[in-house]
Design a protein around this motif. Sequence first.
Motif, PDB file in Angstrom:
ATOM      1  N   ASP A  34       0.838  -1.205   0.000  1.00  0.00           N
ATOM      2  CA  ASP A  34       0.000   0.000   0.000  1.00  0.00           C
ATOM      3  C   ASP A  34       0.869   1.250   0.000  1.00  0.00           C
ATOM      4  O   ASP A  34       0.567   2.219   0.672  1.00  0.00           O
ATOM      5  CB  ASP A  34      -0.933  -0.003   1.213  1.00  0.00           C
ATOM      6  N   VAL A  35       1.975   1.208  -0.733  1.00  0.00           N
ATOM      7  CA  VAL A  35       2.860   2.361  -0.833  1.00  0.00           C
ATOM      8  C   VAL A  35       2.092   3.518  -1.460  1.00  0.00           C
ATOM      9  O   VAL A  35       1.513   3.371  -2.534  1.00  0.00           O
ATOM     10  CB  VAL A  35       4.108   2.028  -1.677  1.00  0.00           C
ATOM     11  N   PRO A  36       2.038   4.676  -0.812  1.00  0.00           N
ATOM     12  CA  PRO A  36       1.257   5.798  -1.341  1.00  0.00           C
ATOM     13  C   PRO A  36       1.866   6.370  -2.614  1.00  0.00           C
ATOM     14  O   PRO A  36       3.051   6.198  -2.897  1.00  0.00           O
ATOM     15  CB  PRO A  36       1.297   6.807  -0.196  1.00  0.00           C
ATOM     16  N   ALA A  37       1.038   7.078  -3.357  1.00  0.00           N
ATOM     17  CA  ALA A  37       1.468   7.626  -4.648  1.00  0.00           C
ATOM     18  C   ALA A  37       2.630   8.597  -4.489  1.00  0.00           C
ATOM     19  O   ALA A  37       3.541   8.638  -5.328  1.00  0.00           O
ATOM     20  CB  ALA A  37       0.287   8.304  -5.338  1.00  0.00           C
ATOM     21  N   TRP A  38       2.603   9.411  -3.406  1.00  0.00           N
ATOM     22  CA  TRP A  38       3.676  10.403  -3.242  1.00  0.00           C
ATOM     23  C   TRP A  38       5.031   9.717  -3.107  1.00  0.00           C
ATOM     24  O   TRP A  38       6.044  10.233  -3.604  1.00  0.00           O
ATOM     25  CB  TRP A  38       3.403  11.304  -2.037  1.00  0.00           C
ATOM     26  N   LEU A  39       5.053   8.546  -2.431  1.00  0.00           N
ATOM     27  CA  LEU A  39       6.319   7.843  -2.251  1.00  0.00           C
ATOM     28  C   LEU A  39       6.755   7.158  -3.534  1.00  0.00           C
ATOM     29  O   LEU A  39       7.951   7.128  -3.859  1.00  0.00           O
ATOM     30  CB  LEU A  39       6.197   6.838  -1.108  1.00  0.00           C
ATOM     31  N   ARG A  40       5.812   6.606  -4.269  1.00  0.00           N
ATOM     32  CA  ARG A  40       6.142   6.019  -5.568  1.00  0.00           C
ATOM     33  C   ARG A  40       6.756   7.079  -6.490  1.00  0.00           C
ATOM     34  O   ARG A  40       7.743   6.839  -7.175  1.00  0.00           O
ATOM     35  CB  ARG A  40       4.872   5.454  -6.216  1.00  0.00           C
ATOM     36  N   GLN A  41       6.160   8.253  -6.494  1.00  0.00           N
ATOM     37  CA  GLN A  41       6.663   9.335  -7.339  1.00  0.00           C
ATOM     38  C   GLN A  41       8.048   9.775  -6.880  1.00  0.00           C
ATOM     39  O   GLN A  41       8.944  10.005  -7.697  1.00  0.00           O
ATOM     40  CB  GLN A  41       5.691  10.511  -7.293  1.00  0.00           C
ATOM     41  N   ALA A  42       8.235   9.881  -5.554  1.00  0.00           N
ATOM     42  CA  ALA A  42       9.542  10.283  -5.033  1.00  0.00           C
ATOM     43  C   ALA A  42      10.609   9.250  -5.359  1.00  0.00           C
ATOM     44  O   ALA A  42      11.752   9.590  -5.703  1.00  0.00           O
ATOM     45  CB  ALA A  42       9.440  10.487  -3.522  1.00  0.00           C
ATOM     46  N   ALA A  43      10.251   7.974  -5.268  1.00  0.00           N
ATOM     47  CA  ALA A  43      11.211   6.901  -5.549  1.00  0.00           C
ATOM     48  C   ALA A  43      11.657   6.903  -7.006  1.00  0.00           C
ATOM     49  O   ALA A  43      12.763   6.462  -7.330  1.00  0.00           O
ATOM     50  CB  ALA A  43      10.598   5.557  -5.176  1.00  0.00           C
ATOM     51  N   GLY A 156      20.825   1.792  -1.825  1.00  0.00           N
ATOM     52  CA  GLY A 156      19.910   1.750  -2.956  1.00  0.00           C
ATOM     53  C   GLY A 156      18.451   1.766  -2.554  1.00  0.00           C
ATOM     54  O   GLY A 156      17.577   1.952  -3.402  1.00  0.00           O
ATOM     55  N   SER A 157      18.179   1.569  -1.258  1.00  0.00           N
ATOM     56  CA  SER A 157      16.803   1.569  -0.780  1.00  0.00           C
ATOM     57  C   SER A 157      16.248   2.990  -0.704  1.00  0.00           C
ATOM     58  O   SER A 157      16.992   3.962  -0.578  1.00  0.00           O
ATOM     59  CB  SER A 157      16.706   0.930   0.603  1.00  0.00           C
ATOM     60  N   ILE A 158      14.927   3.073  -0.744  1.00  0.00           N
ATOM     61  CA  ILE A 158      14.210   4.323  -0.477  1.00  0.00           C
ATOM     62  C   ILE A 158      13.457   4.127   0.830  1.00  0.00           C
ATOM     63  O   ILE A 158      12.671   3.188   0.973  1.00  0.00           O
ATOM     64  CB  ILE A 158      13.197   4.656  -1.587  1.00  0.00           C
ATOM     65  N   PHE A 159      13.723   5.005   1.800  1.00  0.00           N
ATOM     66  CA  PHE A 159      12.983   4.959   3.063  1.00  0.00           C
ATOM     67  C   PHE A 159      12.105   6.200   3.139  1.00  0.00           C
ATOM     68  O   PHE A 159      12.575   7.324   2.947  1.00  0.00           O
ATOM     69  CB  PHE A 159      13.927   4.929   4.264  1.00  0.00           C
ATOM     70  N   GLY A 160      10.820   5.997   3.405  1.00  0.00           N
ATOM     71  CA  GLY A 160       9.898   7.124   3.498  1.00  0.00           C
ATOM     72  C   GLY A 160       8.892   6.913   4.604  1.00  0.00           C
ATOM     73  O   GLY A 160       8.598   5.778   4.990  1.00  0.00           O
ATOM     74  N   TYR A 161       8.375   8.012   5.121  1.00  0.00           N
ATOM     75  CA  TYR A 161       7.344   7.894   6.151  1.00  0.00           C
ATOM     76  C   TYR A 161       6.354   9.045   6.044  1.00  0.00           C
ATOM     77  O   TYR A 161       6.632  10.084   5.440  1.00  0.00           O
ATOM     78  CB  TYR A 161       7.955   7.834   7.553  1.00  0.00           C
ATOM     79  N   GLN A 162       5.187   8.824   6.646  1.00  0.00           N
ATOM     80  CA  GLN A 162       4.120   9.815   6.646  1.00  0.00           C
ATOM     81  C   GLN A 162       3.523   9.892   8.042  1.00  0.00           C
ATOM     82  O   GLN A 162       3.252   8.868   8.672  1.00  0.00           O
ATOM     83  CB  GLN A 162       3.035   9.429   5.636  1.00  0.00           C
ATOM     84  N   THR A 163       3.328  11.129   8.524  1.00  0.00           N
ATOM     85  CA  THR A 163       2.739  11.331   9.842  1.00  0.00           C
ATOM     86  C   THR A 163       1.625  12.363   9.763  1.00  0.00           C
ATOM     87  O   THR A 163       1.644  13.266   8.920  1.00  0.00           O
ATOM     88  CB  THR A 163       3.786  11.814  10.867  1.00  0.00           C
ATOM     89  N   THR A 164       0.664  12.195  10.649  1.00  0.00           N
ATOM     90  CA  THR A 164      -0.389  13.189  10.830  1.00  0.00           C
ATOM     91  C   THR A 164      -0.445  13.526  12.310  1.00  0.00           C
ATOM     92  O   THR A 164      -0.631  12.626  13.143  1.00  0.00           O
ATOM     93  CB  THR A 164      -1.759  12.670  10.362  1.00  0.00           C
TER      94      THR A 164
END
Length: 350
Positions: A34-43, A156-164
Amino acid sequence: MLHRLTGFALLLLLAAAALFLAPTPRAAAAAGDDVPAWLRQAAAATAPAYDNDVPAVVVNDESTITVGEDGRVTTVTTYAFRILTRAGVKRAVALEGYDTDSGGKILEMRAWLIRADGSVKRYGKDETVDRITDSYNLYDESRLKQIDATRDAEVGSIFGYQTTTENRPWFPQAEWWFQSDVPSLSSRLTMVVPAGWHATGTVFNAPKLDPVVTGNSYTWEMKNLPRIEDEPASPSVRSLAAYLAVKYGPAASTPATAVKNFDSWSDVSKWYTELADPQVAPDDAIATKARELTSSAKTELEKIQAIGRYVQNLQYVSIQIGIGGWRPHAATQVFAKQYGDCKDKANLMR
């Protein structure tokens, strides 16, 4: 014997078929995560080549702050970076702070690690640790939530997170750092305020930057930011990095307004005077001690020095709860308990 061989051959055929039909790691990740679109785009973002000592590059750095008329603030933050070297692996940690004494809470915190082969590891509530922010304070309501992915991360990995998050800050202000010790492809802050309110920002350590204003939304953005390189005896990264200070509020504040404007230092002084003055009133015990300390003093300066030495020797103990982070404890309480923090001691000397 022939029966056994036939059975074994059948097992081999079934295993081979399973391997052939099984989705590849990349396909499995695309189908089930369930990787969000913003992270897919950033990757998918393309970054320039960097020196070998650059451990990572930020590919997404964005916050949207939405302010309510009651002063309550909801902030959605997304952040992601690509790990370039083994030294960058230790950066695969998501951190978000909150203050419970101002009604702060983290409504959501999730993280993802996209490996070089396209497979994805997700992190959520079960991998989140809640801990105190500052262990030096005797009691403090500032806390952090943390997700640590360093054991899974690789070059080579992409690490991302999202907080509210949600909180009600004491001051109608916000800060945003565009730069850090690694390069960034994009850094953006958006503030959404109620109708009739306004927001103004000042950029430091960088040229003037006007926001893009759309209705009640204000956006400041910088792209392709270089890293702040570490040098011996240099100032801190935050002293050198480009950052933004934003002030927001209604066109004019009134006693009934939930958010007060601080348009000048006079406004700040008035607010703090109203906050601290009631805490000054001495009692007989304080007056008696003051006379005792200054009995042999011959000048006003000697009186000040005598009282200053006494207060300096009081135990330094910081207990900050709610508005106590700004308002000193009553002088009578500090004197009776013989401890306090900076503002408590200064208040006692008044």
